[in-house]
Design a protein around this motif. Structure first.
Motif, short mmCIF file in Angstrom:
data_model
loop_
_atom_site.label_atom_id
_atom_site.label_comp_id
_atom_site.label_asym_id
_atom_site.label_seq_id
_atom_site.Cartn_x
_atom_site.Cartn_y
_atom_site.Cartn_z
N LYS A 142 0.83 -1.20 0.00
CA LYS A 142 0.00 0.00 0.00
C LYS A 142 0.87 1.26 0.00
N VAL A 143 1.94 1.23 0.80
CA VAL A 143 2.85 2.38 0.83
C VAL A 143 3.48 2.59 -0.53
N PHE A 144 3.94 1.49 -1.15
CA PHE A 144 4.55 1.60 -2.47
C PHE A 144 3.56 2.15 -3.50
N GLN A 145 2.31 1.63 -3.47
CA GLN A 145 1.30 2.12 -4.41
C GLN A 145 1.00 3.60 -4.17
N ALA A 146 0.95 4.01 -2.89
CA ALA A 146 0.69 5.42 -2.59
C ALA A 146 1.81 6.30 -3.10
N VAL A 147 3.06 5.86 -2.90
CA VAL A 147 4.20 6.64 -3.39
C VAL A 147 4.16 6.74 -4.91
N ARG A 148 3.87 5.61 -5.57
CA ARG A 148 3.84 5.63 -7.03
C ARG A 148 2.72 6.52 -7.56
N GLN A 149 1.53 6.46 -6.93
CA GLN A 149 0.43 7.32 -7.37
C GLN A 149 0.76 8.79 -7.18
N THR A 150 1.44 9.10 -6.06
CA THR A 150 1.85 10.49 -5.83
C THR A 150 2.83 10.95 -6.91
N LYS A 246 18.31 17.94 11.05
CA LYS A 246 18.80 17.12 9.95
C LYS A 246 17.61 16.66 9.12
N VAL A 247 17.52 17.12 7.87
CA VAL A 247 16.35 16.88 7.03
C VAL A 247 16.71 15.83 5.99
N VAL A 248 15.88 14.79 5.90
CA VAL A 248 16.07 13.74 4.92
C VAL A 248 14.82 13.65 4.07
N ASP A 249 15.00 13.41 2.77
CA ASP A 249 13.85 13.28 1.87
C ASP A 249 13.14 11.97 2.19
N SER A 250 12.01 12.06 2.91
CA SER A 250 11.31 10.86 3.36
C SER A 250 10.73 10.07 2.19
N ASN A 251 10.24 10.77 1.16
CA ASN A 251 9.68 10.07 0.01
C ASN A 251 10.74 9.22 -0.67
N LYS A 252 11.96 9.78 -0.75
CA LYS A 252 13.02 9.05 -1.42
C LYS A 252 13.41 7.82 -0.64
N SER A 253 13.59 7.98 0.69
CA SER A 253 14.00 6.84 1.50
C SER A 253 12.90 5.79 1.56
N MET A 254 11.63 6.24 1.65
CA MET A 254 10.53 5.29 1.71
C MET A 254 10.42 4.52 0.41
N SER A 255 10.49 5.22 -0.72
CA SER A 255 10.34 4.54 -2.00
C SER A 255 11.50 3.59 -2.25
N THR A 256 12.72 3.95 -1.76
CA THR A 256 13.87 3.06 -1.94
C THR A 256 13.67 1.76 -1.19
N THR A 257 13.21 1.85 0.08
CA THR A 257 13.01 0.64 0.88
C THR A 257 11.89 -0.20 0.32
N VAL A 258 10.76 0.43 -0.02
CA VAL A 258 9.62 -0.31 -0.53
C VAL A 258 9.94 -0.95 -1.86
N ALA A 259 10.72 -0.24 -2.70
CA ALA A 259 11.08 -0.80 -4.00
C ALA A 259 11.86 -2.10 -3.84
#
Length: 508
Positions: A142-150, A246-259
């Protein structure tokens, strides 16, 4: 209670579907089902009948019967409760209680039956849990699908903005070309190139090359606002970083792990096998494992018709005592004898282009030595707050855990924690009030680590600690050894992948 079989049959005793939970021949179960209508006494309101060896517990379903066959020593009250749960499952998959629809949904119903009863004994589950287990709903998917739809939505918005920008440029150039024609009295070279640019079917590149200095638009252009939002975000991020966040791009890290977890393996062969396991752990903060459950499944996908009749050779190195269960159409005797997976009817091929679950297993334990990763969190109160020491230890050194994330909650309204010592990396999420400790890999060469930090608060503020990771090694050490044709025992080229991931892993 010992449940021998569960079946849906018609009033003549013909089995529509039947699931046996103990070893029983086909002729034996067909004989028991055929004898059932003859034993029923018309005009009497009963929900069970008995013979010298078995007990029938039944419930009418319009023209059909939901029937359980148990031993005579079983508890009739538990039998009736189990029967009611079976009867509730049927309408979940079949709108009409017709034989044709029961047959169409037979696989789904059998999988649901297996969630109710295991090895002849009732599981402690309800209807909602059965629905969840059979759907195999994945939070990571679901997280991966949400990231991809975004990402797709942002790409469409960017495309619309780009199209408006191009149209605005075309209108500006058209105005410039008309003014050039009026002043020169003819088609000059500049005007000719400009006209070609306006009607070029791919106008983006010619704009840059053939019209180097387009006239400025008379009014405000929407294209000039294209990067405003991004600039605002960059400015805000810069302010946070200047203040020490310390700011990290959460979308990038989330999509990398889910991928890593959801992306299919590259170069899949026509016979592709997936070994998938998920783990749920609840452990106490003072030590001790409250509960650990590992659910695993082998899924087979065949995309070439010529490779449909195959058998799979497994290397089952499990020493933890997992409970295994084959699909009803798999030859169970062959699996028990040699750990090979093949169809009961070797003349039939596996279905094409479908992920088929051929084997599933389950391990439930409270043995601490079976935990893949142990976490010890020691908050100590001081005069100004708490000093927190947290450490991990890889208990199963044969595993390699990747993308390990240990999330420690922190009290709100007291500022950021002061980290003194850390193996790996960390970041503090000020919005979620969470200290996130990450390690790219934990294996036998890097099996322990610690983190120390100080912050105002109380020891109870730092629980529950949550852990997540993925691994390309099977926890139960079940491996695909070979795939061969049924007819001539010749090897078949195949691909396989292993995915072991966390469903829930918390120290409470």
């Amino acid at each position: 209670m010992v449940l021998l079989a569960a079946a849906v049959c018609n009033k003549a005793g013909k089995a529509i579907i039947s699931r046996q939970f103990v070893e029983m021949t086909r002729s034996r179960i067909e004989g028991l089902l055929a004898a059932f209508p003859k034993l029923m006494n018309t005009g009497k309101q009963h929900t069970f009948v008995e013979t010298e060896s078995v007990r029938y517990v039944y419930q009418p379903l319009e023209k059909l019967y939901m029937l359980l066959i148990t031993t005579k020593a079983s508890n009739i009250l538990e039998d009736l409760e189990t029967l009611r749960l079976f009867a509730k499952v049927i309408p979940e998959y079949c709108r009409n209680m017709e034989e044709s629809e029961i047959v169409d949904q037979s696989f789904s119903l059998i999988f649901a039956f297996d969630e109710i009863v295991a090895l002849g004994y009732r599981e402690n589950v309800n209807l909602a849990q059965i629905r969840t287990f059979t759907e195999m709903d994945s939070h990571e998917e679901k997280v991966f699908q949400a990231v991809r739809q975004t990402q797709e939505r942002e790409a469409r918005d960017q495309m619309r903005k780009k199209a408006k920008e191009i149209q605005q440029r075309q209108r500006d150039m058209a105005k410039g070309s008309r003014s050039g024609f009026g002043s020169s009295g003819g088609f000059g070279s500049s005007s000719y190139r400009s006209d070609n640019t306006v009607f070029d079917p791919t106008p983006v590149e010619p704009v840059k090359s053939s019209y180097s200095q387009p006239s400025k638009p008379s009014g405000p252009s929407k294209a000039l606002k294209l990067s405003t939002k991004k600039k605002d975000v960059d400015t805000f991020v810069g302010q946070l970083e200047s203040e020490g966040e310390k700011v990290v791009d959460s979308n990038k890290s989330m999509s990398t792990t889910v991928a890593k977890m959801s992306t299919p393996a590259a170069n899949q062969e026509s016979v592709h096998i997936v070994v998938e396991e998920k783990i749920s752990v609840t452990a106490g903060r003072d030590g001790g494992l409250q509960n650990m459950e590992v659910l695993g499944m082998i899924k087979l996908k065949i995309t070439d018709e010529k490779n449909g009749r195959v058998k799979i050779f497994l290397a089952n190195n499990d020493d933890k005592g997992v409970q295994m269960q084959t699909h009803p159409n798999i030859d169970k005797k062959m699996f028990l004898a040699s750990s090979n997976i093949g169809l009961k009817n070797p003349d039939k091929p596996f279905p094409l282009n479908t992920d088929i679950g051929v084997l599933k297993w389950r391990l439930q334990t409270q043995d601490e030595s079976l935990m893949p990763l142990s976490i010890n969190c020691w908050p100590s109160e001081t005069g100004s707050g708490c000093d927190v020491n947290i450490e991990f230890e890889l208990e199963r050194t044969e595993l390699e855990l990747e993308d390990v994330l240990i999330s420690i909650p922190c009290p709100s309204g007291v500022g950021s924690p002061v980290v003194g010592d850390c193996d790996g990396d960390y970041q503090y999420d000020s919005r979620a009030h969470m200290l996130k400790w990450t390690m790219p890999v934990i294996d036998a060469s890097n099996k322990s680590g610690s983190l120390e930090f100080s912050i105002a608060g109380h020891p109870d503020d730092f629980f529950p600690v949550n852990v997540s990771f993925v691994s390309k090694k099977s926890y139960c050490d079940i491996q695909i050894k070979d795939v061969r044709f049924v007819e001539d025992d010749q090897p078949v080229k195949f691909s396989d992948e292993v995915l072991f991931y966390v469903d829930k892993y918390e120290i409470v």
